[in-house]
Design a protein around this motif. Structure first.
Motif, PDB file in Angstrom:
ATOM      1  N   VAL A 226       8.608 -15.593  -3.778  1.00 37.79           N
ATOM      2  CA  VAL A 226       7.622 -15.966  -2.751  1.00 37.79           C
ATOM      3  C   VAL A 226       7.203 -14.629  -2.141  1.00 37.79           C
ATOM      4  O   VAL A 226       5.956 -14.449  -1.919  1.00 37.79           O
ATOM      5  N   LYS A 227       8.000 -13.663  -2.116  1.00 38.14           N
ATOM      6  CA  LYS A 227       7.558 -12.348  -1.426  1.00 38.14           C
ATOM      7  C   LYS A 227       6.482 -11.854  -2.406  1.00 38.14           C
ATOM      8  O   LYS A 227       5.689 -10.984  -1.905  1.00 38.14           O
ATOM      9  N   ALA A 228       7.097 -11.819  -3.615  1.00 35.35           N
ATOM     10  CA  ALA A 228       6.094 -11.084  -4.542  1.00 35.35           C
ATOM     11  C   ALA A 228       4.543 -11.478  -4.614  1.00 35.35           C
ATOM     12  O   ALA A 228       3.622 -10.992  -4.647  1.00 35.35           O
ATOM     13  N   GLU A 229       4.540 -12.988  -4.527  1.00 32.68           N
ATOM     14  CA  GLU A 229       3.045 -13.639  -4.329  1.00 32.68           C
ATOM     15  C   GLU A 229       2.519 -13.402  -3.253  1.00 32.68           C
ATOM     16  O   GLU A 229       1.279 -12.929  -3.250  1.00 32.68           O
ATOM     17  N   ASN A 230       3.194 -13.171  -1.942  1.00 40.56           N
ATOM     18  CA  ASN A 230       2.542 -12.868  -0.702  1.00 40.56           C
ATOM     19  C   ASN A 230       2.086 -11.278  -0.813  1.00 40.56           C
ATOM     20  O   ASN A 230       0.989 -10.729  -0.456  1.00 40.56           O
TER      21      ASN A 230
ATOM     22  N   ILE B 101       6.007  -5.265  -5.259  1.00 40.76           N
ATOM     23  CA  ILE B 101       6.409  -6.260  -6.294  1.00 40.76           C
ATOM     24  C   ILE B 101       7.371  -5.900  -7.437  1.00 40.76           C
ATOM     25  O   ILE B 101       8.272  -6.551  -7.889  1.00 40.76           O
ATOM     26  N   TYR B 102       7.099  -4.415  -7.925  1.00 46.74           N
ATOM     27  CA  TYR B 102       7.842  -4.006  -9.016  1.00 46.74           C
ATOM     28  C   TYR B 102       9.455  -3.738  -8.436  1.00 46.74           C
ATOM     29  O   TYR B 102      10.215  -3.782  -9.057  1.00 46.74           O
ATOM     30  N   GLU B 103       9.497  -3.377  -7.279  1.00 49.56           N
ATOM     31  CA  GLU B 103      10.750  -3.115  -6.632  1.00 49.56           C
ATOM     32  C   GLU B 103      11.530  -4.333  -6.562  1.00 49.56           C
ATOM     33  O   GLU B 103      12.733  -4.202  -6.546  1.00 49.56           O
TER      34      GLU B 103
ATOM     35  N   LYS C  61      -0.575  -9.875 -14.330  1.00 51.67           N
ATOM     36  CA  LYS C  61      -1.545  -9.723 -13.243  1.00 51.67           C
ATOM     37  C   LYS C  61      -1.296  -8.544 -12.349  1.00 51.67           C
ATOM     38  O   LYS C  61      -2.525  -7.908 -11.834  1.00 51.67           O
ATOM     39  N   THR C  62      -0.102  -8.291 -12.023  1.00 51.36           N
ATOM     40  CA  THR C  62       0.123  -7.033 -11.348  1.00 51.36           C
ATOM     41  C   THR C  62      -0.307  -5.830 -11.994  1.00 51.36           C
ATOM     42  O   THR C  62      -0.957  -4.917 -11.295  1.00 51.36           O
ATOM     43  N   ASP C  63       0.127  -5.677 -13.203  1.00 48.44           N
ATOM     44  CA  ASP C  63      -0.293  -4.570 -14.016  1.00 48.44           C
ATOM     45  C   ASP C  63      -1.766  -4.403 -14.110  1.00 48.44           C
ATOM     46  O   ASP C  63      -2.246  -3.287 -14.006  1.00 48.44           O
TER      47      ASP C  63
ATOM     48  N   HIS D  54       2.274   4.681 -12.270  1.00 49.92           N
ATOM     49  CA  HIS D  54       1.453   3.443 -13.161  1.00 49.92           C
ATOM     50  C   HIS D  54       0.287   4.102 -13.631  1.00 49.92           C
ATOM     51  O   HIS D  54      -0.509   3.269 -14.369  1.00 49.92           O
ATOM     52  N   SER D  55      -0.083   5.229 -13.414  1.00 47.70           N
ATOM     53  CA  SER D  55      -1.355   5.856 -14.050  1.00 47.70           C
ATOM     54  C   SER D  55      -1.334   6.030 -15.654  1.00 47.70           C
ATOM     55  O   SER D  55      -0.242   6.723 -15.951  1.00 47.70           O
ATOM     56  N   ASN D  56      -1.928   5.601 -16.367  1.00 47.10           N
ATOM     57  CA  ASN D  56      -1.825   5.651 -17.846  1.00 47.10           C
ATOM     58  C   ASN D  56      -2.448   7.222 -18.092  1.00 47.10           C
ATOM     59  O   ASN D  56      -2.888   7.941 -17.438  1.00 47.10           O
TER      60      ASN D  56
END
Length: 349
Positions: free
Chosen positions: A86-90, A114-116, A123-125, A163-165
């Motif tokens: 629920v937190k991640a969706e928020n 979210i990663y934490e 979709k997060t990525d 997270h930068s490629n």
């Protein structure tokens, strides 16, 4: 003795029967396998309702006439809520709103949460990569606008973001190098501007050349063209004012620094002309204003009556001008050259 014993037993049995519930007393009817049955006769007498199912062994009764022999159905437990999800969706919703409002760094901060929670997803990525790319576009735009400090902050952020490629990190690194070069070039052009304002054109062109070694940019080329225009204007003005020393110096710089062949030819002709006039002033003690609009030879001879033209004078003048062409002769004379060389007289012109 025996009859007394029986009497005591009878008393005990009766007492026990009196203690039993009324519904379980000598109630007629056979019981089923569950130990109960449905009352059909004299139900009120036994304290029952007609059609009431009851047990003789103390079980529960039902009033619908049917025995409840089924096992209790277990209740379905409430589904357990995944609070982290629920937190991640928020967080994702907040990040999306920030991205749409161009708050790209802030969006990434929300996505990091979210990663934490170990709730990262495709979709997060995807959203975090879109945010990183958007930050790079901002960095590039700021660099092109000359806002180097802001551009460098963006580029460094991209390089340090986990997270930068690799591709976007390399582009950010290249942009930082470009910004560094532009800052050096801007500093050099600033110095060149000051030198040009002081009319120190040699220094100005040296600085321009130094900037060109770093990188060929349109702004360097534009500054070079502006400098050539300024130098040409100053050279023409010096020549017009008969300041031959200054004019000669400026034209020599133009010949050395100009890249266009046609312009170089024009500047060389200017040099020849002013060098010739310098020589005439020196050798014949003549001010150029004295012979404007008339033949130089005539000027030299106008006080000499009936003096034949001397080929030696012509040669002296030609040597003084350092030009051995017909144009040089025309500069000296406004008369027919062949008549003069044959020894004609002044009034023959």
């Amino acid at each position: 003795m025996r009859s007394g014993y029986l009497s005591k037993i009878s008393v005990l049995v009766c007492s026990f029967l009196l203690l039993l519930p009324f519904t379980a007393s000598a109630h007629p009817g056979r019981t089923d396998s569950n130990g109960g049955h449905t009352c059909r006769t004299n139900c009120e007498k036994w304290g029952l309702e007609y059609g009431e199912y009851h047990y003789h062994n103390g079980g529960s009764s039902t009033s619908n006439g049917s025995s409840d022999t089924s096992k209790p159905v277990p209740s379905t437990p409430e589904p357990k809520i995944d609070e982290d999800q629920v937190k991640a969706e928020n967080y994702y919703t907040m990040a999306t709103n920030l991205y749409n409002s161009k708050g790209y760094k802030e969006a990434i901060s929300e996505l990091e949460k979210i990663y934490e929670l170990n709730k990262g997803s495709n979709k997060t990525d995807s959203l975090i990569q879109k945010s990183v790319n958007a930050i790079y576009e901002l960095a590039e735009s700021k660099a092109n606008a000359g806002e180097y400090s802001v551009a460098k902050d963006y580029a460094v952020y991209i390089k340090e973001n986990r997270h930068s490629n690799d591709e976007i990190k390399q582009r950010a690194n290249d942009l930082l190098k470009q910004i560094e070069d532009n800052e050096k070039i801007d500093e050099l052009l600033y110095k060149a501007t000051n030198a040009r304002d002081e009319k120190d054109y040699e220094e100005t062109f040296d600085i321009i050349q130094e900037a060109q070694k770093i990188k060929e940019l349109d702004k360097i080329k534009s500054f070079y063209n502006e400098t050539v225009e300024s130098l040409t204007s100053d050279a023409e003005e010096a020549f017009h004012q008969k300041q031959y020393g200054d004019a000669k110096k400026l034209y020599k710089i133009l010949v050395k620094k100009t890249e266009t062949p046609t312009l170089i030819s024009q500047y060389q002709k200017k040099l020849q002309r002013l060098e010739g006039e310098q020589l005439l002033q020196k050798n014949f003690d003549i001010k150029t204003t004295d012979f404007e609009g008339k033949s130089l030879f005539n000027h030299l001879m106008e006080d000499e009556n009936n003096t034949p033209y001397d080929e030696n004078i012509v040669n002296i003048l030609k040597d003084s001008l350092h030009v051995g062409t017909d144009n040089a002769r025309k500069f000296i004379f406004n008369v027919k050259i062949e008549e003069l060389l044959k020894g004609g007289k002044k009034d023959a012109a």
